[in-house]
Design an enzyme around this catalytic site. Structure first.
Site, PDB file in Angstrom:
ATOM      1  N   LYS A  88       0.850  -1.200   0.000  1.00 24.72           N
ATOM      2  CA  LYS A  88       0.000   0.000   0.000  1.00 24.72           C
ATOM      3  C   LYS A  88       0.879   1.241   0.000  1.00 24.72           C
ATOM      4  O   LYS A  88       1.957   1.243   0.586  1.00 24.72           O
ATOM      5  CB  LYS A  88      -0.878   0.013   1.247  1.00 24.72           C
ATOM      6  N   HIS A  94       1.454   7.205   2.476  1.00 23.20           N
ATOM      7  CA  HIS A  94       0.824   8.514   2.293  1.00 23.20           C
ATOM      8  C   HIS A  94       1.249   9.477   3.388  1.00 23.20           C
ATOM      9  O   HIS A  94       2.072   9.144   4.241  1.00 23.20           O
ATOM     10  CB  HIS A  94      -0.697   8.368   2.191  1.00 23.20           C
ATOM     11  N   HIS A 100       1.347   8.308   7.056  1.00 26.52           N
ATOM     12  CA  HIS A 100       2.513   7.523   7.475  1.00 26.52           C
ATOM     13  C   HIS A 100       3.716   8.423   7.711  1.00 26.52           C
ATOM     14  O   HIS A 100       4.602   8.096   8.479  1.00 26.52           O
ATOM     15  CB  HIS A 100       2.851   6.467   6.429  1.00 26.52           C
TER      16      HIS A 100
HETATM   17  N1  ARG Z   1       0.365  -1.061   9.909  1.00 30.05           N
HETATM   18  C1  ARG Z   1      -0.555  -0.300  10.686  1.00 30.05           C
HETATM   19  C2  ARG Z   1      -1.198   0.812   9.836  1.00 30.05           C
HETATM   20  O1  ARG Z   1      -0.589   1.265   8.877  1.00 30.05           O
HETATM   21  C3  ARG Z   1       0.080   0.349  11.868  1.00 30.05           C
HETATM   22  C4  ARG Z   1       0.746  -0.576  12.839  1.00 30.05           C
HETATM   23  C5  ARG Z   1       0.807   0.004  14.190  1.00 30.05           C
HETATM   24  N2  ARG Z   1       1.588  -0.762  15.119  1.00 30.05           N
HETATM   25  C6  ARG Z   1       1.146  -1.771  15.876  1.00 30.05           C
HETATM   26  N3  ARG Z   1       1.987  -2.355  16.682  1.00 30.05           N
HETATM   27  N4  ARG Z   1      -0.086  -2.169  15.804  1.00 30.05           N
HETATM   28  O2  ARG Z   1      -2.282   1.236  10.165  1.00 30.05           O
END
Ligand code: ARG
Length: 578
Positions: free
Chosen positions: A128, A131, A134
């Site tokens: 993905k 953006h 992030h």
């Molecule tokens: N990959 C997730 C997202 O982009 C965020 C992960 C956050 N970290 C965690 N330990 N859950 O929404």
């Protein structure tokens, strides 16, 4: 030294009033001639059964109020206030000497020696696009890591990649049907997004696609070679794309254990929760309930027995604790996931892991665009970070080129490009970091690149111009002075700069405690503003006396060190010329 903190401690020791309370009450008088700090004695009147002016007098007569800074600090009663004054001479000499000795590592401490701090940030999802949301976690997490490192903690930077879940079954299916190797080589994320979107379109008419996807995900979970190989290719190529962005941002990680890494550790977590009697069935799924806490239950296993996001986070937290025995385990993740983290930490706590209290969710707001800006979209948030960076650097280059032309064209295109990269990336980062992290950010080009506003360009420009003064002095054979002669820096504007420099170190500590880099941003912005006021009204290279000239050069040097150090903590670089 943080004088406010010292005074608060002393007054608290004498009066028994809580230190935090004293700290809150201490005021910074509006005019420098009124002293540097003032403690209003009204609050103590009740407990001490005395009139505030009398309390102020008693305190002023007690040498313990200045303990620890006897040489430079004095106290006097002015009506109901206990006023404190710093000795400008002593402060000028001590502080500038300390800063110049440390150079741009000023602010470093051993506070965290021997303690591990995990900072998890960025954590994008494989396949993905990266953006602007992030970017917030990436820039904020990097800064928090820098801050903790500066304070002597052993920081381990985690990127908890979103590299697991049923969507990989869909991607594998889609790839086999429509994947294009060439496109994948050029830009993996773009190609994976394309086939993922196509999968959903096609699946509307062809139900078998979802079944195939589920089947492929199952094969992946079972470790079937072909599916694992495809998954690995998606992951590796996506990561390559992310790495380009990280490189441009100057961000590094120590650990890329994504969600997939923890999937094999989940059965042990489920067993543990069962053993502790925490798992309950709810509509076929296994959950941990939080009825008493007034929170919805945390789902651990879905009704089909597959694991989910929260279970992977539980396994990850336990892994991190076992592996690193962390002092803090910090999650830099957007505010919408607040409930998720409260549940995860809550399950850990129920399972008897007291270290759950050292797991911290550091949330943040949204990036919004002022209407009509070139990047605003209806959804607001799907702008790719790469585009944003590129546009910013281009716009920065335009400004720098124009300024250079006005000065008579003193820069090559190559220089302009180098400088614009640092300043442009810095401008973006500063925009994310300059206010409290939970606030939404209103993004605007003009604000962000205003060389006179509260921006990175302003700070970097202040630095570069000050460095050029020092270079010019050097060419004239003038070196910054040291030692006692610095005591001549007692003018109001010089003193204002020095005062703001004294608070830098404690701003780093406060930023760490609250996970708020903006505390540092605000401090260096204040230093820069005070310095520019001094610079605009005073002469440096043709100051009245030789002593003043070289002492002011030392002040210039100290300001550069602190601005560079502070910007560095925000992940922002400096340039020597601009
Ligand atoms: N990959 C997730 C997202 O982009 C965020 C992960 C956050 N970290 C965690 N330990 N859950 O929404």
């Amino acid at each position: 030294m943080d004088y406010k903190e010292l005074i608060a401690g002393n007054i608290s020791g004498i009066t028994g009033l809580e230190k935090e309370k004293v700290f809150e009450l201490i005021e910074i008088p509006p005019r420098l001639d009124m002293g540097d700090f003032a403690f209003p004695c009204f609050t103590l009147a009740k407990t001490l059964h005395k009139a505030p002016p009398l309390i102020a007098q008693d305190l002023a007569g007690n040498s313990a109020v200045t303990a620890g800074a006897e040489e430079e600090l004095s106290a006097a009663a002015v009506g109901p206030y206990l006023n404190f004054k710093l000795d400008r001479k002593v402060l000028a000499k001590d502080l500038i000497t300390a800063i110049r000795e440390a150079g741009d590592s000023y602010g470093t401490s051993k506070l965290g020696e021997g303690k591990n701090v995990i900072v998890e940030f960025s954590s994008p999802n494989i396949a993905k696009p990266f953006h602007v949301g992030h970017a917030f976690t990436t820039i904020l997490g990097d800064s928090i890591s820098n801050i903790y490192s500066k304070l002597g903690y052993n920081v381990i930077r985690f990127n908890h990649l979103g590299d697991y879940g049923t969507q990989f079954g869909k991607l594998i299916t889609a790839w086999r049907l429509w994947g294009d190797e060439k496109a994948m080589e050029t830009d993996a994320i773009e190609e994976l997004t394309r086939i993922y979107v196509k999968f959903h379109q096609e699946a509307k008419n062809d139900e078998s696609l979802e079944d195939t996807a589920r089947d492929n995900f199952r094969k992946l979970e079972e470790g079937n070679e072909e599916e694992v190989a495809l998954w690995k290719m998606f992951r590796d190529l996506s990561l390559e794309v992310f790495e380009k962005t990280y490189k441009r941002l100057g961000v590094k990680f120590d650990n890329y254990n994504g969600e997939s890494y923890y999937s094999s550790r989940i059965p042990a977590v489920v067993d543990l929760l069962k053993e502790k009697g925490l798992l309950e069935e709810s509509e076929g799924a296994q959950v941990v309930k939080f009825d008493e806490e007034g929170m919805p239950p945390c789902m651990i296993l879905k009704s089909d027995g597959t694991t989910i996001y929260a279970s992977r986070d539980l396994a990850a937290a336990i892994y991190r604790h076992d592996e690193f025995n962390f002092y803090r385990n910090i999650y830099v993740v957007g505010l919408p996931q607040q409930l998720h983290f409260r549940q995860v930490f809550g399950v850990l706590k129920k399972a008897g892991f007291d270290w759950a209290d050292n797991c911290i969710h550091v949330g943040f707001g949204l990036l919004k665009f002022k209407d009509g800006s070139a990047f605003s979209t209806r959804e607001g948030n799907i702008i790719k970070l790469d585009e944003l960076l590129e546009r910013t650097v281009e716009k920065t280059a335009e400004i720098i080129r124009k300024n250079a032309a006005e000065r008579g064209g003193d820069m090559t295109e190559e220089e302009i490009a180098k400088i614009s990269e640092v300043v442009g990336i810095g401008a973006v980062k500063y925009t994310y970091l300059k206010a409290g992290r939970e606030k939404d950010i209103l993004f605007d080009w003009d604000d962000m690149l205003d060389f006179e506003g509260d921006t990175a360009p302003y700070l970097i420009y202040t630095y570069a111009r000050t460095r050029s003064i020092l270079r010019k002095a050097d060419a004239e054979g003038l070196a910054p002075s040291e030692g006692d002669s610095l005591a001549c820096l007692t003018g109001d504007e010089e003193y204002a700069v020095i005062r703001s420099l004294t608070d830098f170190s404690s701003s780093v500590e406060r930023a760490a405690e609250s996970y708020e880099p903006f505390v540092i941003a605000r401090q260096i912005a204040l230093i820069a503003r005070n310095f520019n006021r001094f610079y605009n009204n005073s002469r440096i290279l043709n100051a009245e006396t030789e002593e003043l000239k070289t002492a002011r050069l030392a002040l210039c040097d100290a300001v550069c060190d602190v601005i560079k150090s502070g910007l560095g903590l925000l992940g922002i670089g400096v340039v020597e010329k601009m």
